[in-house]
Scaffold this active site. Sequence first.
Site, short mmCIF file in Angstrom:
data_model
loop_
_atom_site.label_atom_id
_atom_site.label_comp_id
_atom_site.label_asym_id
_atom_site.label_seq_id
_atom_site.Cartn_x
_atom_site.Cartn_y
_atom_site.Cartn_z
N GLU A 80 10.25 -3.06 -0.95
CA GLU A 80 9.10 -2.54 -0.21
C GLU A 80 8.36 -3.68 0.47
O GLU A 80 8.42 -4.82 0.01
CB GLU A 80 8.12 -1.85 -1.17
CG GLU A 80 8.33 -0.37 -1.31
CD GLU A 80 7.82 0.43 -0.13
OE1 GLU A 80 7.77 -0.09 1.00
OE2 GLU A 80 7.47 1.59 -0.33
N ASP A 81 7.66 -3.35 1.54
CA ASP A 81 6.81 -4.34 2.19
C ASP A 81 5.51 -4.49 1.41
O ASP A 81 5.04 -5.59 1.16
CB ASP A 81 6.53 -3.96 3.65
CG ASP A 81 6.01 -2.54 3.82
OD1 ASP A 81 5.95 -1.77 2.84
OD2 ASP A 81 5.66 -2.18 4.96
N ASP A 90 0.90 -0.07 -2.50
CA ASP A 90 -0.51 0.27 -2.32
C ASP A 90 -0.91 1.25 -3.42
O ASP A 90 -1.04 0.87 -4.58
CB ASP A 90 -0.67 0.85 -0.92
CG ASP A 90 -2.11 0.91 -0.44
OD1 ASP A 90 -3.00 1.18 -1.25
OD2 ASP A 90 -2.33 0.71 0.76
N LYS A 114 -1.09 -4.51 -3.70
CA LYS A 114 -2.51 -4.21 -3.55
C LYS A 114 -2.97 -3.44 -4.79
O LYS A 114 -3.16 -2.23 -4.77
CB LYS A 114 -2.72 -3.37 -2.28
CG LYS A 114 -4.13 -3.39 -1.74
CD LYS A 114 -4.28 -2.49 -0.53
CE LYS A 114 -3.84 -3.15 0.76
NZ LYS A 114 -4.22 -2.34 1.94
N PHE A 161 -6.80 -3.56 5.84
CA PHE A 161 -5.71 -2.97 6.62
C PHE A 161 -4.85 -4.11 7.16
O PHE A 161 -5.27 -4.86 8.04
CB PHE A 161 -6.26 -2.12 7.77
CG PHE A 161 -5.22 -1.16 8.27
CD1 PHE A 161 -4.18 -1.60 9.09
CD2 PHE A 161 -5.26 0.18 7.91
CE1 PHE A 161 -3.21 -0.73 9.54
CE2 PHE A 161 -4.29 1.07 8.37
CZ PHE A 161 -3.27 0.62 9.18
N ARG A 201 4.35 -4.60 13.94
CA ARG A 201 5.42 -4.94 12.99
C ARG A 201 6.08 -6.27 13.33
O ARG A 201 6.57 -6.96 12.45
CB ARG A 201 6.50 -3.86 13.00
CG ARG A 201 6.10 -2.53 12.41
CD ARG A 201 7.33 -1.62 12.31
NE ARG A 201 7.00 -0.24 12.08
CZ ARG A 201 6.72 0.31 10.91
NH1 ARG A 201 6.71 -0.44 9.83
NH2 ARG A 201 6.45 1.59 10.80
#
Length: 178
Positions: free
Chosen positions: A98-99, A102, A130, A151, A164
């Site tokens: 995953e990037d 969250d 996060k 963000f 991106r």
Amino acid sequence: MREDIQEVLFTEEQIKDKTKEIGKRISEDYKGKDLILIGILKGSVMFMADLMKEIKIPCSMDFMSVSSYGNSTESTGRVKILKDLDFSIEGKDILIVEDIVDSGITLSYLKDYLYSRKPNSLEIATLLNKPERRQTSIKPKYMGFNVPDAFLVGYGLDYAEKYRNLPYIGVLKEKIYK
């Protein structure tokens, strides 16, 4: 695009160094195993490509497209699989890439979904974590950086499919997405 960035959190060099470190750990931990990396589209593409270059053992890859965000900046809590795996993972060692982790809603659903396919093992690697936004008990085994509740865009992370392609990770100015 740079004028839309409030601050750069991680430079291209910092990301490269951290990715190399994670790749080394994965190579050691999965030596002699049947490793498949599963990238979660679209955000993980840049991290996954660079991470695979740093993994020094044989491995395969596949991609899934999973969403709980739709076109929003907040998770809807409903997970939808848009693209599933192309082959069986039964008996394989799976590493979800995953990037950013969250809320954990999507990954929690995805882990349960993939466990039903009987992999030998299933772990998570993420570049960004996060934790203050977490709504589940998801804990990545491999993690690059803890990040603030801001963000973030760049290096695969987007806002409305843009940003991106930035080679770094930055905080998007609030006026852009409000």
